[in-house]
Design a protein around this motif. Structure first.
Motif, mmCIF file in Angstrom:
data_model
loop_
_atom_site.group_PDB
_atom_site.id
_atom_site.type_symbol
_atom_site.label_atom_id
_atom_site.label_comp_id
_atom_site.label_asym_id
_atom_site.label_seq_id
_atom_site.Cartn_x
_atom_site.Cartn_y
_atom_site.Cartn_z
ATOM 1 N N ASP A 56 42.454 113.481 5.813
ATOM 2 C CA ASP A 56 43.615 113.120 6.633
ATOM 3 C C ASP A 56 43.247 112.577 8.008
ATOM 4 O OD1 ASP A 56 45.362 113.959 4.592
ATOM 5 O OD2 ASP A 56 45.282 116.036 5.301
ATOM 6 N N ASN A 57 41.983 112.240 8.209
ATOM 7 C CA ASN A 57 41.544 111.614 9.456
ATOM 8 C C ASN A 57 40.877 110.281 9.132
ATOM 9 O OD1 ASN A 57 42.187 113.798 11.408
ATOM 10 N ND2 ASN A 57 40.690 114.930 10.204
ATOM 11 N N PHE A 58 40.817 109.393 10.130
ATOM 12 C CA PHE A 58 40.231 108.078 9.928
ATOM 13 C C PHE A 58 38.875 107.965 10.634
ATOM 14 C CE2 PHE A 58 44.728 107.495 9.188
ATOM 15 C CZ PHE A 58 44.751 106.656 8.077
ATOM 16 N N TYR A 59 37.971 107.231 9.999
ATOM 17 C CA TYR A 59 36.636 107.006 10.530
ATOM 18 C C TYR A 59 36.323 105.507 10.435
ATOM 19 C CZ TYR A 59 36.001 112.067 9.978
ATOM 20 O OH TYR A 59 36.136 113.432 10.059
ATOM 21 N N GLY A 60 35.634 104.982 11.433
ATOM 22 C CA GLY A 60 35.282 103.568 11.397
ATOM 23 C C GLY A 60 33.966 103.298 12.109
ATOM 24 N N THR A 61 33.255 102.265 11.657
ATOM 25 C CA THR A 61 31.963 101.876 12.222
ATOM 26 C C THR A 61 32.101 100.569 12.989
ATOM 27 O OG1 THR A 61 30.774 102.916 10.381
ATOM 28 C CG2 THR A 61 29.569 101.296 11.680
ATOM 29 N N SER A 62 31.675 100.563 14.245
ATOM 30 C CA SER A 62 31.777 99.374 15.091
ATOM 31 C C SER A 62 30.886 98.249 14.563
ATOM 32 C CB SER A 62 31.359 99.716 16.527
ATOM 33 O OG SER A 62 31.225 98.541 17.302
ATOM 34 N N LYS A 63 31.512 97.127 14.235
ATOM 35 C CA LYS A 63 30.778 95.975 13.701
ATOM 36 C C LYS A 63 29.829 95.382 14.745
ATOM 37 C CE LYS A 63 33.238 93.003 11.437
ATOM 38 N NZ LYS A 63 34.200 91.888 11.167
ATOM 39 N N SER A 64 30.304 95.203 15.967
ATOM 40 C CA SER A 64 29.490 94.558 17.002
ATOM 41 C C SER A 64 28.277 95.396 17.369
ATOM 42 C CB SER A 64 30.334 94.284 18.255
ATOM 43 O OG SER A 64 30.862 95.492 18.784
ATOM 44 N N TRP A 65 28.455 96.727 17.460
ATOM 45 C CA TRP A 65 27.341 97.605 17.837
ATOM 46 C C TRP A 65 26.225 97.541 16.789
ATOM 47 C CZ3 TRP A 65 24.283 101.542 16.271
ATOM 48 C CH2 TRP A 65 23.604 102.282 17.245
ATOM 49 N N VAL A 66 26.611 97.622 15.528
ATOM 50 C CA VAL A 66 25.615 97.589 14.452
ATOM 51 C C VAL A 66 24.884 96.248 14.436
ATOM 52 C CG1 VAL A 66 25.297 97.565 11.942
ATOM 53 C CG2 VAL A 66 26.776 99.280 13.001
ATOM 54 N N GLU A 67 25.610 95.162 14.528
ATOM 55 C CA GLU A 67 24.993 93.833 14.479
ATOM 56 C C GLU A 67 24.032 93.616 15.641
ATOM 57 O OE1 GLU A 67 28.337 91.203 14.344
ATOM 58 O OE2 GLU A 67 28.575 91.381 12.161
ATOM 59 N N GLU A 68 24.413 94.065 16.829
ATOM 60 C CA GLU A 68 23.558 93.906 18.010
ATOM 61 C C GLU A 68 22.241 94.648 17.841
ATOM 62 O OE1 GLU A 68 25.906 95.265 21.261
ATOM 63 O OE2 GLU A 68 27.303 93.552 21.183
ATOM 64 N N HIS A 69 22.301 95.863 17.324
ATOM 65 C CA HIS A 69 21.084 96.664 17.170
ATOM 66 C C HIS A 69 20.196 96.153 16.035
ATOM 67 C CE1 HIS A 69 23.076 99.333 19.985
ATOM 68 N NE2 HIS A 69 21.970 100.040 20.079
ATOM 69 N N LEU A 70 20.795 95.686 14.958
ATOM 70 C CA LEU A 70 19.992 95.106 13.881
ATOM 71 C C LEU A 70 19.287 93.840 14.360
ATOM 72 C CD1 LEU A 70 22.415 95.481 10.811
ATOM 73 C CD2 LEU A 70 20.329 96.789 11.247
ATOM 74 N N GLN A 71 19.985 93.016 15.107
ATOM 75 C CA GLN A 71 19.389 91.789 15.643
ATOM 76 C C GLN A 71 18.248 92.094 16.608
ATOM 77 O OE1 GLN A 71 19.719 88.783 14.772
ATOM 78 N NE2 GLN A 71 21.727 88.527 13.810
ATOM 79 N N ALA A 72 18.350 93.239 17.294
ATOM 80 C CA ALA A 72 17.301 93.640 18.251
ATOM 81 C C ALA A 72 16.113 94.304 17.561
ATOM 82 C CB ALA A 72 17.894 94.581 19.300
ATOM 83 N N GLY A 73 16.169 94.427 16.229
ATOM 84 C CA GLY A 73 15.038 94.981 15.493
ATOM 85 C C GLY A 73 15.094 96.473 15.240
ATOM 86 N N TRP A 74 16.239 97.087 15.514
ATOM 87 C CA TRP A 74 16.383 98.517 15.244
ATOM 88 C C TRP A 74 16.746 98.745 13.781
ATOM 89 C CZ3 TRP A 74 15.454 102.639 18.389
ATOM 90 C CH2 TRP A 74 15.267 102.363 19.746
ATOM 91 N N ASN A 75 16.235 99.834 13.218
ATOM 92 C CA ASN A 75 16.711 100.317 11.922
ATOM 93 C C ASN A 75 17.889 101.231 12.237
ATOM 94 O OD1 ASN A 75 14.590 99.112 10.340
ATOM 95 N ND2 ASN A 75 13.236 100.676 11.164
ATOM 96 N N VAL A 76 19.046 100.886 11.728
ATOM 97 C CA VAL A 76 20.280 101.588 12.088
ATOM 98 C C VAL A 76 20.748 102.495 10.949
ATOM 99 C CG1 VAL A 76 22.704 101.327 12.753
ATOM 100 C CG2 VAL A 76 20.992 99.717 13.623
#
Length: 211
Positions: free
Chosen positions: A81-101
């Motif tokens: 009964d609760n909602f969860y979401g993953t920020s698209k911009s945050w994930v993309e920025e960190h992947l582009q910077a070479g982080w394993n997310v």
């Protein structure tokens, strides 16, 4: 291909996912592996021990809906009964910077992301038994008996989707589970035939109706 890898870690409530991820991040730091955890947005009430922006970004249902309508989430799901979401911009920025997310995510969210990013690696954490799962939920002392029973029912449902994952990791021996997770993150893990057989035997015990 992005410089970093996206790792989707799912598990039923009480399987020890968060403890494993925390230990994995510390181990990766010592191993010089660039690894970070995405902090999800949720409408779930904050527990006393949790910190906003560390465990989750706690938002109101109205704020969540506005973000959802604005296309700000890579994935979103309703759980208990609760909602969860993953920020698209945050994930993309960190992947582009070479982080394993790492995304700590339920099977629905993992399925959504795999459709968008097929190269994402999905991992499912298995408890050693349903009895151990119930004991862990009770020992957390965060929920009343009615909620625990609800979580146990949902756990069986969550476990039934194990086949969607690329890898299964049993949280029986904690240190071994962390070592296995790190090997998966580095692309160095190949399960042996014995491990695969043990996993399938465990699945039959966890989901007797599916055997």
């Amino acid at each position: 291909m992005l410089p970093g890898s996206l790792l989707l870690i799912s598990a039923p409530s009480g399987a020890g996912k968060t403890s494993l991820v925390n230990a994995l991040v510390k181990t990766a730091d010592a191993d010089a592996t660039r690894l970070c955890v995405s902090v999800s947005h949720t409408t779930r009430p904050k527990r006393p021990i949790e910190k906003d922006g560390v465990n989750y970004h706690f938002v109101t249902p109205e704020q969540f809906q506005a973000m959802q309508e604005g296309g700000e989430f890579l994935e979103s799901a309703r759980v208990f009964d609760n909602f969860y979401g993953t920020s698209k911009s945050w994930v993309e920025e960190h992947l582009q910077a070479g982080w394993n997310v790492i995304l700590e995510i339920d099977w629905q969210g993992a399925s959504q992301i795999k459709q968008l990013i097929p190269e994402a690696v999905s991992i499912f954490i298995l408890p050693p038994s349903l009895e151990a799962l119930r004991s862990r939920l009770q020992n957390r002392a965060q929920d009343n008996p009615e909620v625990i029973e609800k979580r146990m029912t949902e756990a069986v449902n969550e476990l039934s989707h194990y086949e969607l994952a690329d890898y299964l990791v049993v949280n029986d021996d904690f240190d071994h589970a962390v070592t296995t997770l790190l090997a998966i993150c580095k692309g160095e893990y190949r399960p042996t035939e014995q491990e695969l057989a043990q996993q399938q035997a465990l699945i039959k015990n966890l989901l007797p109706k599916s055997s």
